[in-house]
Design a protein around this motif. Structure first.
Motif, short mmCIF file in Angstrom:
data_model
loop_
_atom_site.label_atom_id
_atom_site.label_comp_id
_atom_site.label_asym_id
_atom_site.label_seq_id
_atom_site.Cartn_x
_atom_site.Cartn_y
_atom_site.Cartn_z
N VAL A 144 0.66 -0.97 -0.32
CA VAL A 144 0.12 0.33 -0.05
C VAL A 144 1.03 1.20 0.00
O VAL A 144 1.37 1.14 0.66
N ARG A 145 0.61 2.06 -1.42
CA ARG A 145 1.39 3.81 -1.31
C ARG A 145 0.71 4.29 0.02
O ARG A 145 -0.41 4.40 -0.97
N THR A 146 1.36 5.25 0.11
CA THR A 146 0.84 6.83 0.75
C THR A 146 1.42 7.89 0.46
O THR A 146 2.90 7.55 -0.34
N CYS A 147 1.40 8.83 0.89
CA CYS A 147 1.72 9.79 0.37
C CYS A 147 2.18 11.23 1.49
O CYS A 147 0.99 11.24 2.29
N GLY A 148 2.64 11.60 1.38
CA GLY A 148 2.85 12.71 2.82
C GLY A 148 2.35 12.46 4.29
O GLY A 148 1.20 13.68 4.60
N LEU A 149 2.32 11.40 4.26
CA LEU A 149 1.71 10.97 6.28
C LEU A 149 2.35 11.99 6.71
O LEU A 149 3.20 12.33 7.58
N TYR A 150 1.31 12.42 7.87
CA TYR A 150 0.91 13.02 9.49
C TYR A 150 0.33 12.78 10.14
O TYR A 150 -1.07 11.94 9.45
N GLY A 151 0.29 12.34 11.77
CA GLY A 151 -0.18 11.89 12.71
C GLY A 151 -0.41 12.84 13.74
O GLY A 151 0.08 13.58 13.92
N THR A 152 -0.92 12.31 14.48
CA THR A 152 -1.17 13.06 16.12
C THR A 152 0.55 12.47 16.66
O THR A 152 0.89 13.13 17.74
N ALA A 189 -2.99 10.04 9.35
CA ALA A 189 -2.40 8.54 9.70
C ALA A 189 -3.59 8.11 9.62
O ALA A 189 -3.27 6.91 9.32
N ALA A 190 -5.11 8.70 10.30
CA ALA A 190 -5.87 7.75 10.80
C ALA A 190 -7.34 7.09 9.66
O ALA A 190 -7.73 6.37 10.21
N HIS A 191 -6.45 8.07 8.40
CA HIS A 191 -7.50 8.00 7.57
C HIS A 191 -7.28 6.65 7.35
O HIS A 191 -7.37 5.76 6.61
N LEU A 192 -6.11 6.38 6.44
CA LEU A 192 -4.93 5.47 6.07
C LEU A 192 -4.74 3.74 7.00
O LEU A 192 -5.29 3.09 6.57
N ALA A 193 -4.78 4.46 8.53
CA ALA A 193 -5.23 3.53 9.01
C ALA A 193 -7.43 2.90 9.39
O ALA A 193 -7.00 1.18 9.15
N ALA A 194 -7.91 4.05 8.79
CA ALA A 194 -9.10 3.19 8.69
C ALA A 194 -9.37 2.36 7.16
O ALA A 194 -9.47 1.26 6.92
N ALA A 195 -8.77 3.17 6.01
CA ALA A 195 -8.48 2.18 4.91
C ALA A 195 -7.85 1.03 5.23
O ALA A 195 -8.72 -0.13 4.20
N LEU A 196 -6.75 0.74 5.49
CA LEU A 196 -6.40 -0.50 5.96
C LEU A 196 -6.89 -1.74 6.34
O LEU A 196 -7.27 -2.55 6.61
N ARG A 197 -7.62 -1.55 7.65
CA ARG A 197 -8.62 -2.04 8.77
C ARG A 197 -9.97 -2.70 7.38
O ARG A 197 -10.56 -3.69 7.37
N GLY A 198 -10.48 -1.54 6.80
CA GLY A 198 -11.47 -2.34 5.17
C GLY A 198 -10.72 -2.97 4.26
O GLY A 198 -11.32 -4.43 4.42
N LEU A 199 -9.57 -2.69 4.06
CA LEU A 199 -9.35 -3.59 2.80
C LEU A 199 -8.59 -4.66 3.01
O LEU A 199 -8.39 -5.93 2.85
N LEU A 226 -2.69 26.36 8.56
CA LEU A 226 -3.44 27.88 9.72
C LEU A 226 -4.92 28.40 9.86
O LEU A 226 -5.30 29.04 11.03
N ARG A 227 -5.03 28.75 8.97
CA ARG A 227 -7.23 29.17 8.37
C ARG A 227 -7.47 28.03 9.69
O ARG A 227 -7.89 28.78 9.87
N ARG A 228 -7.67 26.87 9.48
CA ARG A 228 -8.48 26.41 9.54
C ARG A 228 -8.07 26.22 11.63
O ARG A 228 -8.90 25.52 12.43
N ALA A 229 -6.81 25.90 11.50
CA ALA A 229 -6.35 26.24 13.32
C ALA A 229 -6.59 27.61 13.71
O ALA A 229 -6.34 27.66 14.97
N ARG A 279 -8.86 18.29 14.99
CA ARG A 279 -10.01 17.75 15.88
C ARG A 279 -9.43 16.90 16.74
O ARG A 279 -9.85 17.01 17.56
N ASP A 280 -8.88 15.55 16.21
CA ASP A 280 -8.18 14.49 17.11
C ASP A 280 -6.86 15.28 17.77
O ASP A 280 -6.96 14.94 19.31
N LYS A 281 -6.40 16.25 17.36
CA LYS A 281 -5.33 16.46 18.02
C LYS A 281 -5.39 17.50 19.10
O LYS A 281 -4.97 17.10 20.56
#
Ligand code: NAP
Length: 284
Positions: A144-152, A189-199, A226-229, A279-281
């Motif tokens: 599974v290839r991913t890109c620009g991963l960021y997490g809490t 990273a949480a989105h990737l974790a959810a996708a992997l769980r389904g996969l 910045l805008r959203r924060a 939100r999670d942070k």
């Protein structure tokens, strides 16, 4: 489902450990199981008898990989093959994570799984070699290839996440310049974790892209963070030419997660990634 995660302290691994609550998860620390030690990997897999082994380890400091390619290939290719072989011997499926850096960036639309890789760096080449070694085993494996991963969780090897650093510098009033002519699909990273769980439920083994939908330039992504924060800090666009990274990086490396979408697991957008991350942070 019994799951054994290598790299469980990292950005992605920690989200899997935290979010796959319906699984029985073991995640040995790197101090207990070094994935370069094939015997330690095999005995860990034998001890836990998992249904699925998930490899979230990597040696992914791009500049250090360039200077130390043997180390990059040892972790990103040889160790990956070792984990895959041990998983197969134990009758477990295998999941391993790869990268957008297998591509050269000479495109203007998100990369599909069918596009030809051409890595620009030793990091990308070592990850591609890891993919190919797993594919050659013709086993029950998801690459599974991913890109620009960021997490809490802060990545131990980097010591910061891109979004956190942007927010922290802005809060401190520090000027920062971010490239506006490099495009990616930054992935929470949480989105990737959810996708992997389904996969892993599908048993449709093979190569997948799994990235929050883009593309977006790194400058636009940082501006939106910045805008959203709600932070008004100094942020300037800059160019790849002015940035001059030590190691070449793809100019455009957004990934299209088409195969996942076809299985009913469409990835959220990069904007949804930012919202969910913030939100999670801030969650207690
Ligand atoms: N970060 C990105 O932007 C990005 C982009 C595309 C793809 N990826 C891929 O996504 C995957 C996950 O990345 P990430 O950002 O979550 O990584 P990360 O936060 O740096 O975590 C790496 C994990 O691997 C462990 N590890 C490293 N070397 C090890 C070894 N020899 N033996 C055992 N464990 C070892 C680390 O343990 P310690 O903390 O104990 O060292 C840590 O738990 C990787 O395959 C990476 O190549 C990442």
């Amino acid at each position: 489902m019994r799951v054994l995660v290598f790299g469980g302290s990292g950005q992605l691994g920690s989200e899997i450990v935290r979010r796959w609550t319906d699984c029985e998860i073991a995640a040995p620390a790197s101090a207990d199981v070094d994935v370069e030690d094939a015997a330690a990997v095999a005995s860990s897999i034998a001890a836990h008898a998992p249904d699925v082994v998930v490899n979230c380890t990597a040696f992914h400091n791009v500049d250090v990989c360039e200077r130390e390619p043997a180390r990059a290939f040892a972790v990103n290719a040889t160790a990956v093959e070792g984990m895959a072989r041990a998983a197969r011997a134990a009758g477990a499926a295998f999941v391993t994570i790869s990268t957008d850096y297998v591509f050269d960036g000479e495109t203007d639309r998100p990369y599909r799984e069918t596009d030809e890789p051409r890595p620009l760096s030793q990091y990308g080449a070592s990850k591609l070699e890891g993919e190919r070694r797993v594919e050659r085993l013709q086993m029950d494996a998801y690459v599974v290839r991913t890109c620009g991963l960021y997490g809490t969780r802060v990545s131990s090897s980097k010591g910061y996440t891109f979004v956190d650093r942007v927010l922290a510098k802005a809060r401190a009033g520090e000027p920062q310049a971010i490239v506006d002519d490099a495009f990616a699909s930054p992935t929470y990273a949480a989105h990737l974790a959810a996708a992997l769980r389904g996969l892993i439920e599908t048993r449709r083994y093979g190569l997948y892209h799994a990235a929050d939908a883009g593309p977006v330039s790194w400058f636009a992504f940082a501006s939106e963070a910045l805008r959203r924060a709600g932070i008004d800090g100094p942020l300037e666009p800059t160019s790849r030419a002015a940035w001059k990274p030590e190691t070449p990086r793809p100019r455009f490396s957004a990934l299209a997660s088409e195969r996942l979408a076809a299985l009913g697991f469409a990835m959220p957008t990069w904007g949804e990634g930012l919202s969910d991350y913030l939100r999670d942070k801030l969650a207690p």
